[in-house]
Design a protein around this motif. Structure first.
Motif, PDB file in Angstrom:
ATOM      1  N   LEU A  74     -15.887 -12.077  -2.768  1.00  0.00           N
ATOM      2  CA  LEU A  74     -15.809 -13.004  -1.645  1.00  0.00           C
ATOM      3  C   LEU A  74     -15.166 -12.308  -0.459  1.00  0.00           C
ATOM      4  O   LEU A  74     -14.192 -11.553  -0.612  1.00  0.00           O
ATOM      5  N   THR A  75     -15.706 -12.574   0.744  1.00  0.00           N
ATOM      6  CA  THR A  75     -15.139 -12.023   1.961  1.00  0.00           C
ATOM      7  C   THR A  75     -15.626 -12.864   3.145  1.00  0.00           C
ATOM      8  O   THR A  75     -16.246 -13.917   2.946  1.00  0.00           O
ATOM      9  N   ILE A  91     -14.920 -18.747   4.454  1.00  0.00           N
ATOM     10  CA  ILE A  91     -14.004 -17.660   4.799  1.00  0.00           C
ATOM     11  C   ILE A  91     -14.359 -17.188   6.203  1.00  0.00           C
ATOM     12  O   ILE A  91     -15.392 -16.550   6.417  1.00  0.00           O
ATOM     13  N   VAL A  92     -13.514 -17.490   7.177  1.00  0.00           N
ATOM     14  CA  VAL A  92     -13.823 -17.184   8.577  1.00  0.00           C
ATOM     15  C   VAL A  92     -13.063 -15.966   9.094  1.00  0.00           C
ATOM     16  O   VAL A  92     -13.384 -15.445  10.165  1.00  0.00           O
ATOM     17  N   GLY A  97     -11.134  -7.903   2.636  1.00  0.00           N
ATOM     18  CA  GLY A  97     -12.546  -7.632   2.410  1.00  0.00           C
ATOM     19  C   GLY A  97     -13.055  -7.777   0.998  1.00  0.00           C
ATOM     20  O   GLY A  97     -14.249  -7.582   0.759  1.00  0.00           O
ATOM     21  N   TRP A  98     -12.196  -8.142   0.050  1.00  0.00           N
ATOM     22  CA  TRP A  98     -12.662  -8.246  -1.338  1.00  0.00           C
ATOM     23  C   TRP A  98     -11.732  -9.181  -2.108  1.00  0.00           C
ATOM     24  O   TRP A  98     -10.537  -8.891  -2.250  1.00  0.00           O
ATOM     25  N   HIS A  99     -12.284 -10.283  -2.610  1.00  0.00           N
ATOM     26  CA  HIS A  99     -11.489 -11.245  -3.361  1.00  0.00           C
ATOM     27  C   HIS A  99     -12.242 -11.613  -4.630  1.00  0.00           C
ATOM     28  O   HIS A  99     -13.436 -11.906  -4.608  1.00  0.00           O
ATOM     29  N   VAL A 153     -10.336 -18.523  -8.050  1.00  0.00           N
ATOM     30  CA  VAL A 153     -10.395 -17.364  -7.155  1.00  0.00           C
ATOM     31  C   VAL A 153      -9.066 -16.624  -7.233  1.00  0.00           C
ATOM     32  O   VAL A 153      -8.009 -17.240  -7.401  1.00  0.00           O
ATOM     33  N   ASN A 154      -9.116 -15.303  -7.126  1.00  0.00           N
ATOM     34  CA  ASN A 154      -7.909 -14.479  -6.988  1.00  0.00           C
ATOM     35  C   ASN A 154      -7.981 -13.758  -5.651  1.00  0.00           C
ATOM     36  O   ASN A 154      -8.669 -12.737  -5.508  1.00  0.00           O
ATOM     37  N   PHE A 155      -7.299 -14.314  -4.651  1.00  0.00           N
ATOM     38  CA  PHE A 155      -7.306 -13.676  -3.339  1.00  0.00           C
ATOM     39  C   PHE A 155      -6.400 -12.447  -3.328  1.00  0.00           C
ATOM     40  O   PHE A 155      -5.398 -12.381  -4.028  1.00  0.00           O
TER      41      PHE A 155
END
Length: 261
Positions: A74-75, A91-92, A97-99, A153-155
């Protein structure tokens, strides 16, 4: 913790707090609000779950989020979907850059095996909490339990594979890295700051994260999340139908902007 009650309708930060290491937090974040998470020291991990506060059976769906956007990570530009095909948030902004949204949570066994056992009764705020139990502590406040817990999710956690195909943590976030989520519908947001399940640091990681809430800017026709893929446009249309009659305009290609998000 700080709450700004002045200047309603502006895009200024309206609320800020620090999510302490090994801590948990929850709030019903309203449609039209943005949440910015900032890694204050580098190397943080923020676990996230989301539910529809008006229909708690509707929750974040990791498989649908990934497959409809043809991605493993996710990014910026990605949307986070519910299991009803609606978009919880987009995600705005993203400086990392990588989740990760496939590896799940740390649990009590993982923490005990890697860093030893500590409990709150003996160690107070220096105990070593795990992600799964942190989520459960928050979920019970809303009448939810372990059976209601989907993949999270793991941000700020980048996951890579080694030569044998094993998953491992890659480059870590730097101090000051941040990600902003724009909420497209009301969402019960549940967070924790416990270690990623693949974290193998020698000592239990303790990294604080700043949380900021502000009012979102208007969604324009050239919005990168709306236009990321056809599936995202359909997701926004599903949201518009869900909000029909609540003052949210639909998505019309001929208009310069999309109202309400």
């Amino acid at each position: 913790m700080s709450l700004n009650i002045l200047n309603p309708g502006s895009n200024a930060v309206r609320y800020t707090t620090t999510l302490s290491p090994a801590a948990h937090w929850s709030l019903v974040v309203r449609r039209g609000v943005s949440l910015t998470m900032t890694d204050l020291e580098g190397g943080a991990n923020v676990g996230l779950l989301m539910y529809n506060p008006n229909l708690l059976a509707e929750k974040y769906n990791a498989p649908d989020t990934l497959k409809c956007q043809h991605t493993f990570k996710l990014t910026r530009g990605n949307c986070l979907y519910s299991d009803m095909g609606r978009i919880f948030c987009s995600i705005v902004e993203d400086t990392f850059g990588w989740h990760d949204t496939v590896c799940g949570n740390s649990d009590a066994d993982i923490v005990r095996q890697r860093w030893g056992g500590r409990d709150y009764q003996s160690d107070r705020n220096l105990w070593q909490q795990n992600g799964r139990d942190s989520f459960l502590v928050e979920l019970v406040k809303y009448g939810l339990s372990r059976r209601d817990m989907p993949a999270n999710v793991n941000f700020f956690s980048r996951v890579e594979t080694d030569q044998q195909g094993n998953l491992q943590l890659g480059r870590r976030a730097a101090a000051g890295d941040r990600v902003t989520l724009r909420f497209e519908m009301d969402a019960l947001v549940v967070l924790h700051s416990c270690p990623h399940p693949l974290n193998r640091e020698r000592t239990y990681p303790r990294r604080p994260v700043k949380l900021e809430l502000s009012e979102s800017r208007e969604i324009r026709a050239d919005d990168p999340c709306l236009n990321h893929c056809d599936e995202n446009r359909r997701g926004f249309e599903n949201n518009a139908l869900y909000h029909l009659g609540l003052g949210t305009a639909g998505i019309r290609a001929e208009e310069p902007s999309v109202a309400g998000a």
